[in-house]
Write a protein that holds these residues in place. Structure first.
Motif, mmCIF file in Angstrom:
data_model
loop_
_atom_site.group_PDB
_atom_site.id
_atom_site.type_symbol
_atom_site.label_atom_id
_atom_site.label_comp_id
_atom_site.label_asym_id
_atom_site.label_seq_id
_atom_site.Cartn_x
_atom_site.Cartn_y
_atom_site.Cartn_z
ATOM 1 N N GLU A 21 27.729 39.444 37.048
ATOM 2 C CA GLU A 21 28.662 38.546 36.362
ATOM 3 C C GLU A 21 27.904 37.854 34.929
ATOM 4 O OE1 GLU A 21 31.533 38.037 37.208
ATOM 5 O OE2 GLU A 21 31.286 38.905 39.246
ATOM 6 N N VAL A 30 32.414 32.579 40.121
ATOM 7 C CA VAL A 30 33.489 33.276 39.966
ATOM 8 C C VAL A 30 34.772 32.538 40.172
ATOM 9 C CG1 VAL A 30 34.543 35.380 40.999
ATOM 10 C CG2 VAL A 30 32.238 35.411 40.474
ATOM 11 N N ASN A 31 34.904 31.871 41.430
ATOM 12 C CA ASN A 31 35.780 31.249 42.061
ATOM 13 C C ASN A 31 36.452 29.981 41.292
ATOM 14 O OD1 ASN A 31 37.050 32.935 44.388
ATOM 15 N ND2 ASN A 31 34.909 32.793 44.489
ATOM 16 N N ARG A 32 37.351 29.842 40.580
ATOM 17 C CA ARG A 32 37.586 28.477 39.707
ATOM 18 C C ARG A 32 38.993 28.058 40.118
ATOM 19 N NH1 ARG A 32 34.774 30.346 34.099
ATOM 20 N NH2 ARG A 32 32.918 31.146 34.862
ATOM 21 N N TYR A 33 39.611 28.608 41.118
ATOM 22 C CA TYR A 33 41.100 28.494 41.387
ATOM 23 C C TYR A 33 41.315 26.980 41.699
ATOM 24 C CZ TYR A 33 39.843 28.756 46.615
ATOM 25 O OH TYR A 33 39.275 28.837 47.707
ATOM 26 N N CYS A 123 32.020 39.428 47.985
ATOM 27 C CA CYS A 123 31.960 39.929 46.601
ATOM 28 C C CYS A 123 32.634 41.006 45.924
ATOM 29 C CB CYS A 123 30.502 40.056 46.214
ATOM 30 S SG CYS A 123 29.954 41.622 47.045
ATOM 31 N N LYS A 127 42.677 43.834 46.934
ATOM 32 C CA LYS A 127 43.870 43.735 46.386
ATOM 33 C C LYS A 127 44.903 44.248 47.499
ATOM 34 C CE LYS A 127 42.123 43.983 41.956
ATOM 35 N NZ LYS A 127 42.210 44.734 40.589
ATOM 36 N N HIS A 142 45.163 36.288 40.331
ATOM 37 C CA HIS A 142 44.101 36.440 41.270
ATOM 38 C C HIS A 142 43.320 35.357 41.510
ATOM 39 C CE1 HIS A 142 44.614 41.076 41.447
ATOM 40 N NE2 HIS A 142 45.073 40.686 40.200
ATOM 41 N N GLN A 144 40.397 34.869 42.748
ATOM 42 C CA GLN A 144 38.958 35.126 42.412
ATOM 43 C C GLN A 144 38.630 35.455 40.855
ATOM 44 O OE1 GLN A 144 40.221 36.903 45.370
ATOM 45 N NE2 GLN A 144 39.502 34.893 46.231
ATOM 46 N N ASP A 145 39.866 35.445 39.979
ATOM 47 C CA ASP A 145 39.839 35.546 38.734
ATOM 48 C C ASP A 145 40.930 34.725 37.817
ATOM 49 O OD1 ASP A 145 39.099 36.397 36.335
ATOM 50 O OD2 ASP A 145 40.606 38.380 36.375
ATOM 51 N N TRP A 146 40.954 33.554 38.218
ATOM 52 C CA TRP A 146 41.892 32.476 37.878
ATOM 53 C C TRP A 146 41.969 32.557 36.218
ATOM 54 C CZ3 TRP A 146 45.450 31.038 41.126
ATOM 55 C CH2 TRP A 146 46.440 30.223 40.580
ATOM 56 N N ASP A 147 43.378 32.455 35.760
ATOM 57 C CA ASP A 147 43.722 32.236 34.404
ATOM 58 C C ASP A 147 44.313 30.812 34.231
ATOM 59 O OD1 ASP A 147 44.490 32.422 31.811
ATOM 60 O OD2 ASP A 147 45.796 33.935 32.206
#
Length: 477
Positions: A21, A30-33, A123, A127, A142, A144-147
């Motif tokens: 990362e 990584v997680n920011r949801y 980690c 999917k 996702h 784990q990959d929040w937009d």
């Protein structure tokens, strides 16, 4: 980071921490949801030797865990070792030089005396393999990959997954979207959350009198340790305790949801402890909202404009949220190819000969290798408990290496086999063996039906053994 701190204490300074990362923190970077929080008390989710008096509440939001990680890295001067945006391709033991060769995707090879795998269990995002998912014309988010650049305000959305991530996300999504459809494969045990804020006065008290926070931590640690030990590991002897926990979960569900059919759909069909439980005071109540719909028939396929369930019903959506967890067993244990002595492939050996690691740390034919996220390593529910008992093991093992002026350590086959036998025997009393776990679809079980992630002991016992394991269990040279 914990391993690096322990190595520093032992005098090691030439350390490289390789991270794929772009910054430190692992899960908490990584997680920011939306809705991300710890699901164990914040006081417990930290190092004993580095308490944080500034948690905003008992269950702190994820951003505070990231801040804590930054604080630890700065205080213990760990950033000097860190190489970000660095992806490891694999590692191989070189018998001639008696060093590990670590290959990077850039083509660079690093040579190191000791190799520590600290990749964590969670980690590698998983999917879902659903027909048509690649053809969906809307926006896919996702967990784990929040937009955060995409607004869900007024959207017709669906979320796949009702594990611990989904439990945190769903109430937040429901606040924004016009319609939300939740696709549930397996219900999760959701327990009431006793949460409260730590105001400025409490934070000042913790900072000025650390013993007050230590007392709070000791209380939460002891409660969690006792509950996990007797409800999960001592299921044979304390089945009524497990039943009582399930009744608390059922009462929590009953008080939140009046619709019998909906309540039945959200009721787990397996014993408490078979699958990771979680805490929430808002999850169940969210399903009472008229714009939130629960689908339990299963997904047949995804079309460009929606999802078709196995019962033929279709939900038209423009946004799809994936909270489908992680691939623990196929691509994560280990997270990279690791080749030891005699050409032993760690992943292949584990899959053909059971997942196993002595004291949850070392493996025969893998000299000078420490694997932190490994079989029988996870003790208790807070990952920090695991890291700190492993640091104790490293302290004793590396200390003996230095005392003898030796260069290598390797656990013996006999010691490893004896430890594996002991763990399997302890598991015979657990909910994993004696409970009804068949329908849990838990990532705690591998494809062979084994549950070798957890060390089936109390935290206290695991810590105690790090001061007493026989040094003769290692070949040191």
């Amino acid at each position: 980071m914990g391993a690096a701190i322990q190595l520093n204490r032992l005098g090691y300074q030439k350390i490289a921490i390789l991270d794929r990362e772009d910054d430190l923190g692992g899960t908490w970077h990584v997680n920011r949801y939306p809705g991300l929080t710890v699901d164990v008390p914040s006081t417990t989710y930290s190092y004993w030797f580095e308490p944080n008096p500034y948690w905003s509440r008992l269950y702190a939001p994820g951003s505070e865990l990231k801040t804590y990680a930054d604080h630890v890295a700065d205080k213990y001067d760990l950033r000097r070792y860190m190489r970000f945006n660095t992806t490891v391709e694999g590692a191989r033991w070189d018998e001639e030089t008696r060093h590990w060769l670590v290959s990077l995707v850039t083509g660079e090879t690093l040579r190191t005396q000791f190799l520590i795998l600290a990749t964590g269990y969670l980690c590698q995002p998983k999917k879902p393999d659903i027909p048509g998912i690649e053809d969906f014309a809307g926006t896919v988010l996702h967990a784990q990959d929040w937009d955060y650049g995409y607004s869900l305000k007024g959207r017709n959305a669906a979320i796949i997954g009702t594990g611990s991530t989904g439990v945190q996300l769903i109430p937040k999504l429901a606040e924004d979207v016009s319609e939300l459809t939740v696709y549930q494969r397996t219900p999760i045990w959701v327990m009431p959350k006793l949460d409260f804020p730590f105001g400025p006065a409490a934070q000042r008290l913790f900072a000025k009198f650390p013993a007050t926070q230590q007392f709070l931590r000791m209380s939460s640690d002891a409660f969690m340790d006792v509950m996990v030990t007797i409800a999960m590991w001592k299921f044979r002897q304390f089945r009524p305790v497990n039943t009582a926990a399930a009744k608390i979960g059922a009462l929590h569900r009953f008080l939140a949801i009046r619709d019998r059919r909906l309540r039945r759909q959200l009721t787990p069909g397996y014993d408490f402890g078979c699958k990771r439980p979680t805490l929430s005071n808002t999850y169940y109540r969210t399903f009472n909202k008229p714009h939130v719909h629960l689908e339990t028939a299963g997904i047949e396929r995804i079309e460009p404009d929606g999802i078709v369930a196995k019962d033929g019903t279709k939900r038209v959506i423009d946004s799809l949220v994936l909270a489908t967890g992680f691939d623990v067993w196929e691509s994560n244990l280990p997270a990279i190819p690791v080749i030891g002595r005699e050409g032993r492939d760690l992943g292949k050996w584990w899959r053909e000969n059971k997942f196993q690691a002595y004291e949850g740390l070392t493996v025969p034919l893998f000299p000078n290798l420490i694997t932190q996220a490994s079989p029988y390593a996870w003790v208790g529910m807070s990952w920090f408990d695991t890291v700190e008992y492993q640091m104790r093991h490293m302290n004793r093992l590396f200390g003996e290496l230095q005392r003898r002026g030796a260069d290598t350590f390797e656990v013996t086959e006999e010691a490893n086999a004896a430890f594996l036998q002991r763990m399997e025997t302890l598991l015979e009393d657990s909910v994993f063996r004696l409970g009804n776990c068949a329908n849990s679809r838990s990532y705690w079980f591998n494809s062979s039906g084994e549950a070798p992630l957890f060390r089936p002991q109390s935290i206290r016992q695991a810590v105690k053994e790090q001061a007493t394991f026989p040094l003769s269990d290692y070949a040191i040279a």
